[in-house]
Design a protein around this motif. Structure first.
Motif, PDB file in Angstrom:
ATOM      1  N   ALA A  81      -3.256   8.293   5.746  1.00 17.39           N
ATOM      2  CA  ALA A  81      -2.705   7.703   4.837  1.00 17.39           C
ATOM      3  C   ALA A  81      -3.794   6.441   4.458  1.00 17.39           C
ATOM      4  O   ALA A  81      -4.052   5.854   3.164  1.00 17.39           O
ATOM      5  CB  ALA A  81      -1.413   7.105   4.908  1.00 17.39           C
ATOM      6  N   ASP A  82      -4.435   5.887   5.379  1.00 16.37           N
ATOM      7  CA  ASP A  82      -5.465   4.636   5.074  1.00 16.37           C
ATOM      8  C   ASP A  82      -6.719   5.098   4.457  1.00 16.37           C
ATOM      9  O   ASP A  82      -7.565   4.409   3.840  1.00 16.37           O
ATOM     10  CB  ASP A  82      -5.577   3.999   6.228  1.00 16.37           C
ATOM     11  CG  ASP A  82      -6.452   5.030   7.436  1.00 16.37           C
ATOM     12  OD1 ASP A  82      -6.668   6.256   7.182  1.00 16.37           O
ATOM     13  OD2 ASP A  82      -6.888   4.428   8.608  1.00 16.37           O
ATOM     14  N   GLY A  83      -6.879   6.535   4.261  1.00 13.86           N
ATOM     15  CA  GLY A  83      -8.044   7.012   3.442  1.00 13.86           C
ATOM     16  C   GLY A  83      -9.561   6.995   4.391  1.00 13.86           C
ATOM     17  O   GLY A  83     -10.603   6.819   4.093  1.00 13.86           O
ATOM     18  N   VAL A 111       1.927  16.388   7.101  1.00 10.01           N
ATOM     19  CA  VAL A 111       2.957  15.595   8.231  1.00 10.01           C
ATOM     20  C   VAL A 111       3.235  16.485   9.199  1.00 10.01           C
ATOM     21  O   VAL A 111       3.073  16.279  10.497  1.00 10.01           O
ATOM     22  CB  VAL A 111       4.260  15.014   7.475  1.00 10.01           C
ATOM     23  CG1 VAL A 111       5.096  14.486   8.446  1.00 10.01           C
ATOM     24  CG2 VAL A 111       3.714  14.117   6.542  1.00 10.01           C
ATOM     25  N   GLY A 112       3.326  17.783   9.015  1.00 14.73           N
ATOM     26  CA  GLY A 112       3.748  18.818  10.100  1.00 14.73           C
ATOM     27  C   GLY A 112       2.433  18.812  11.118  1.00 14.73           C
ATOM     28  O   GLY A 112       2.729  19.075  12.366  1.00 14.73           O
ATOM     29  N   ASP A 122     -10.740   3.241  17.615  1.00 12.05           N
ATOM     30  CA  ASP A 122     -10.908   2.766  16.299  1.00 12.05           C
ATOM     31  C   ASP A 122      -9.578   2.884  15.184  1.00 12.05           C
ATOM     32  O   ASP A 122      -8.878   3.676  15.499  1.00 12.05           O
ATOM     33  CB  ASP A 122     -11.871   3.990  15.795  1.00 12.05           C
ATOM     34  CG  ASP A 122     -12.235   3.723  14.320  1.00 12.05           C
ATOM     35  OD1 ASP A 122     -11.730   2.557  13.728  1.00 12.05           O
ATOM     36  OD2 ASP A 122     -12.714   4.220  13.697  1.00 12.05           O
ATOM     37  N   PRO A 123      -9.228   1.680  14.811  1.00 12.43           N
ATOM     38  CA  PRO A 123      -7.984   1.641  14.238  1.00 12.43           C
ATOM     39  C   PRO A 123      -7.991   2.384  12.957  1.00 12.43           C
ATOM     40  O   PRO A 123      -6.739   2.961  12.727  1.00 12.43           O
ATOM     41  CB  PRO A 123      -8.043   0.107  13.845  1.00 12.43           C
ATOM     42  CG  PRO A 123      -9.180  -0.627  13.969  1.00 12.43           C
ATOM     43  CD  PRO A 123     -10.143   0.105  14.832  1.00 12.43           C
ATOM     44  N   ALA A 124      -9.147   3.009  12.452  1.00 11.69           N
ATOM     45  CA  ALA A 124      -8.792   3.831  11.474  1.00 11.69           C
ATOM     46  C   ALA A 124      -8.598   5.469  11.905  1.00 11.69           C
ATOM     47  O   ALA A 124      -7.892   6.303  11.250  1.00 11.69           O
ATOM     48  CB  ALA A 124     -10.169   4.026  10.843  1.00 11.69           C
ATOM     49  N   TYR A 125      -8.687   5.575  13.528  1.00  6.03           N
ATOM     50  CA  TYR A 125      -8.232   6.641  13.836  1.00  6.03           C
ATOM     51  C   TYR A 125      -6.641   7.139  13.881  1.00  6.03           C
ATOM     52  O   TYR A 125      -6.432   8.220  13.826  1.00  6.03           O
ATOM     53  CB  TYR A 125      -8.740   6.891  15.423  1.00  6.03           C
ATOM     54  CG  TYR A 125      -8.130   7.836  16.149  1.00  6.03           C
ATOM     55  CD1 TYR A 125      -8.820   9.208  16.168  1.00  6.03           C
ATOM     56  CD2 TYR A 125      -7.146   7.594  17.126  1.00  6.03           C
ATOM     57  CE1 TYR A 125      -8.289  10.153  16.882  1.00  6.03           C
ATOM     58  CE2 TYR A 125      -6.633   8.589  17.853  1.00  6.03           C
ATOM     59  CZ  TYR A 125      -7.365   9.957  17.771  1.00  6.03           C
ATOM     60  OH  TYR A 125      -6.860  11.206  18.533  1.00  6.03           O
ATOM     61  N   ALA A 126      -5.757   6.012  14.126  1.00  4.06           N
ATOM     62  CA  ALA A 126      -4.369   6.278  14.423  1.00  4.06           C
ATOM     63  C   ALA A 126      -3.761   7.317  13.410  1.00  4.06           C
ATOM     64  O   ALA A 126      -3.016   8.031  14.045  1.00  4.06           O
ATOM     65  CB  ALA A 126      -3.818   4.730  13.909  1.00  4.06           C
TER      66      ALA A 126
END
Lengths: 274, 587
Positions: free
Chosen positions: A148-150, A268-269, A174-178
């Motif tokens: 979602a964060d792109g 999502v799945g 890395d926060p972007a990893y989540a």
């Protein structure tokens, strides 16, 4: 040497003429009837490539037919009759004529093909295209979605690796990893532009989905972007097309083209499965 | 200094050898060396054919044990056969037979020389080639077997060693060493051919009176000189990456099956491809140009008509030679190379179709209004023209980077290059063999068996390679073993695979007719006269087989072009090159 009119020569000459005729007409028929052909294209670029293939085939088909039939005719018509051949060293007008004619045809065809190539490579993907990273390794494909964060989570060089569960060597701090998603098939929304960044871990591989008509090598040490817009929902086989080792022929995945809502559900799945 | 004295002053004149070893093994005689090259290629071609039959059997019947071989093929064994078939055919057959074999034997005689310019280098070039062949074949017998990376040896698959696959260890080392040795041999050969052609032509043999065979060998030698040096350097760099810890072709950050490669960084996989194809594309012309020369020569001789557009033929071959060095990038359209470069390579590649078309039209022009004598050699020359058209035209598809997108690395490419540089070049070799056999051995091959061999082979190769075009459209990839491939679209290809395999076995069997005819005729063939084909060039003015120094010290002076057939006012329909012009009759 006496006139060589032994039975063997005539028989083989006739067989050769027949072979050339059969070869020419069967080839023409099979290309025109499209008995075997490309699978159906699912991109506009693919349709353009197919059209350029047909244009090339028309020019080649004419040259092929004229040359093969001229050869067959010469074998039939000019066999030794005990007379003397025409003493001629050639004809400059003819030389100039066929040089210019082939130059215009061949070079013209090459220049005409430029637009599809430009569409594939000179023009980049539009801003807002769906971004996916592709990682090829002996003998598997993996795909990395930014979530979602792109933002794609960073890849780092790890001394200890587990390509099975972490093919992209992602930095988990890395926060972007989540919210990132890593998948084994490549799901995309239909009628939207997709930009792939092609990466390889070990040796050279090549990305080819027949219905997309796009082929691009994945080279270790390089990041190669390609883009496409698939316009038909379905599952299409993705094959490795650059010899990469003993499992090359089983290096398969799927391109899954879905309507936008299905795509989002699928993503999502995939995240849930991780 | 007169030209005769000039020619005589060279070191190529040497006494006839005494004893078996100096006469047949370490011989300085270009004719014996030519035969040695030819025999090496003959052994290599049957080995290469055997490998292809194994591959074909596997592709059609992957689960069945191969008769005589006794087992099925594993994917890694299949891939090592792919690699070795390509390497053996390209280097040991298509490069050695037409140039090292026939070029060595006939270039000096056709220009009126007693031998090559450097006989010792000539001997060395053959024996170094022989060592290269032995090293290559030994790769089958080391741990891990022969390499599986294909004849193009793309890095880093070729650079990382055993870790990326069996055969990529010692087998790959031997492969590179063999290629490097082969380059050295080819460089020596090329120097010799170039010097000989420039320096040792007999008086009156101007460049524009040289037979087109000589032109073809001469241009091929120049290509070899410029191309093999680059491959040699590339091979040394690749070997250093493997054993010397360098990183010319290996980038940093690689992970091979969970093992991080920490001792390499900074190399470029694409650099190998540029170096390889800078050699690899001219190599295509090295394989096929001598065939073009032979076909022009044989067509003219048996059509009893001068070559149509001799000068155009020379310019076309030179054009192919020059352009041949400017098109290597068309092998790399989808490699990650700059797409702008690809467009430039594309136009240059389309341009190389022009001299190729000129040659085809000139061959047809030579046949027009002629008097064709259907010998086995002539049939193979006619077959060459047909194959050259078929194989050449598919190049126009692959030369366009956009059209190449779906076709690259499919069977369409396999069909293209087999027809043009494989089979067409082989037809050139067969034409040369049937044509010059009487000169080389003083006996004829059986024309009847030769014609049966021809028609079976012509039908066979078309049946093998034409269906591959359509398989390519459907997406059949090259270098795919079928045993454990999960792709559903490939299942549709099984009937075509079976069809091709049946014709491959028939065509391979037909080559045994040739082998029998060849070996039997050496000892039992019908005796040949000096000039059985009523041909015009100098090799037909010496006994069959020619004596040690070809012309027994005599100097042949040349008065006319090489293809004076059907000259009006002459008693015979051919006038050899050394026949003096008659003074003009005053009326």
């Amino acid at each position: 040497m006496k006139r060589n009119a032994s039975a063997g020569s005539t028989t083989v000459a006739i067989l050769l003429i027949l072979s050339i005729l059969i070869l020419t007409f069967v080839t023409l028929y099979l290309f025109m009837a499209r008995t075997w052909w490309f699978p159906k294209s699912i991109t506009v670029l693919g349709d353009e490539i197919d059209a350029q293939f047909v244009r090339t085939m028309i020019i080649c088909g004419v040259v092929f037919t004229v040359s093969q039939l001229a050869l067959a005719w010469a074998i039939l018509r000019y066999r030794d009759t005990g007379g003397r051949a025409t003493y001629s060293h050639g004809n400059n007008t003819m030389e100039v004529l066929w040089t210019v004619a082939t130059a215009i045809m061949f070079i013209g065809l090459g220049i005409y093909a430029r637009s599809s190539w430009a569409e594939m490579h000179f023009r980049g993907a539009q801003p807002g295209a769906v971004q996916i990273h592709v990682m090829a390794q002996q003998f598997a494909w993996n795909f990395h979605y930014p979530g979602a964060d792109g933002q794609f989570g960073k890849s780092i060089f790890k001394k200890v690796n587990n390509s099975g569960t972490d093919p992209f060597s992602l930095d988990e701090s890395d926060p972007a990893y989540a919210d990132d998603v890593v998948t084994a098939v490549i799901g995309v929304p239909v009628n939207e532009e997709i930009e792939l960044t092609l990466l390889a871990k070990d040796v050279i591989h090549s990305f080819f989905v027949r219905e997309l008509r796009i082929k691009q090598d994945l080279v270790p040490g390089m990041k190669i972007p390609i883009h496409f817009t698939a316009n038909e929902v379905g599952d299409y086989e993705l094959a490795c097309f650059e010899l990469c080792g003993l499992g090359h022929q089983r290096m398969r995945s799927f391109l899954k083209v879905m309507p936008r809502p299905d795509y989002e559900k699928w993503l999502v799945g995939q995240k849930a499965e991780e | 200094m007169s030209q005769e004295a000039h020619a005589g002053a060279h070191g190529q004149i040497h006494a006839p050898p005494q004893g078996f070893v100096r006469k047949w093994i370490f011989s300085l005689d270009h004719k014996v060396i030519g035969l040695q090259y030819f025999l090496l290629a003959l052994v290599a071609v049957f080995l290469g054919i055997a490998l292809s039959v194994l591959m074909r059997y596997h592709l059609a019947y992957p689960a069945e044990k191969i008769p005589l071989f006794g087992t099925t093929l594993t994917p890694e064994l299949y891939l090592s056969l792919v690699t070795m078939h390509g390497t053996i055919m390209v280097f040991m057959v298509l490069t050695t037979a037409p140039q090292g074999g026939f070029g060595n034997y006939f270039l000096p005689i056709q220009i009126g020389a007693a031998d090559m310019a450097f006989p010792v280098i000539n001997m060395l070039s053959f024996w170094v080639t022989f060592v290269s062949f032995v090293v290559l074949v030994s790769a089958f017998f080391v741990e891990g077997g022969a390499p599986l990376g294909g004849w193009t040896g793309y890095a880093p698959l070729s650079a990382l060693g055993q870790i990326v696959g069996p055969g990529q260890g010692m087998g790959m080392n031997l492969w590179i060493i063999s290629i490097a040795i082969f380059c050295v041999a080819s460089l020596m050969g090329a120097l010799n051919f170039i010097t000989t052609t420039i320096d040792l032509r007999t008086p009156g043999m101007t460049f524009m009176r040289m037979p087109l065979t000589v032109w073809a060998w001469f241009i091929t030698a120049i290509l070899g000189l410029l191309a093999f040096g680059v491959l040699l350097a590339a091979g040394v760099l690749l070997l250093l990456d493997r054993v010397g810890g360098t990183s010319f072709f290996i980038p940093g950050g690689l992970v091979v099956t969970d093992k991080a490669i920490t001792d390499h960084a900074g190399g470029s996989p694409l650099l190998w491809q540029h170096l390889f194809w800078f050699f690899g594309h001219p190599e295509v012309y090295i394989a096929v140009l001598p065939g073009m020369g032979v076909v022009s020569h044989v067509l003219s001789t048996f059509a009893r008509k001068p070559v149509f557009g001799y000068r155009a033929m020379v310019y076309a071959m030179s054009g192919i030679g020059v352009l041949g060095f400017c098109v290597w990038g068309h092998h790399m359209f989808q490699s990650g190379m700059s797409p702008y470069t690809a467009f430039a390579f594309s136009i240059l590649t389309m341009a190389i179709g022009i001299p190729s078309a000129i040659k085809t039209f000139n061959w047809l022009g030579t046949l027009w209004d002629s008097q064709i004598r259907f010998t086995a050699a002539m049939f193979f020359a006619l077959g060459f023209v047909s194959l050259f058209v078929s194989g050449g035209l598919s190049g126009l598809f692959l030369a366009q980077p956009a059209v190449d997108l779906p076709l690259h690395d499919t069977y369409f490419v396999v069909a293209h290059f087999h027809l043009i540089m494989g089979v067409a070049a082989i037809f050139g070799i067969f034409a040369a063999t049937y044509f010059w056999f009487p000169k080389m051995f003083g006996r004829h091959m059986s024309e009847g068996l030769g014609k049966i061999h021809f028609i079976l082979t012509f039908i066979g190769v078309n049946a093998i390679f034409f269906p591959m075009h359509w398989m390519g459209l459907w997406g059949q990839p090259r270098r795919y073993s079928t045993s454990d491939s999960p792709f559903t679209f490939l299942a549709d290809m099984t009937p075509l695979h079976k069809f091709i395999t049946i014709f491959a076995i028939i065509t391979a069997a037909a080559q045994l007719i040739f082998l029998w005819n060849f070996l039997w005729s050496i000892w039992r063939g019908k005796k040949a006269e000096m000039n059985p084909w009523q041909a015009t060039t100098l090799e037909w003015t010496v006994p069959s087989p020619p004596p040690h120094d070809n012309f027994e010290g005599e100097v042949r002076r040349i008065y006319r072009g090489p293809y004076e057939f059907a000259v009006p006012g002459e008693a015979e329909d051919f006038v050899p090159q050394h026949v003096a012009l008659r003074p003009a009759v005053k009326s």
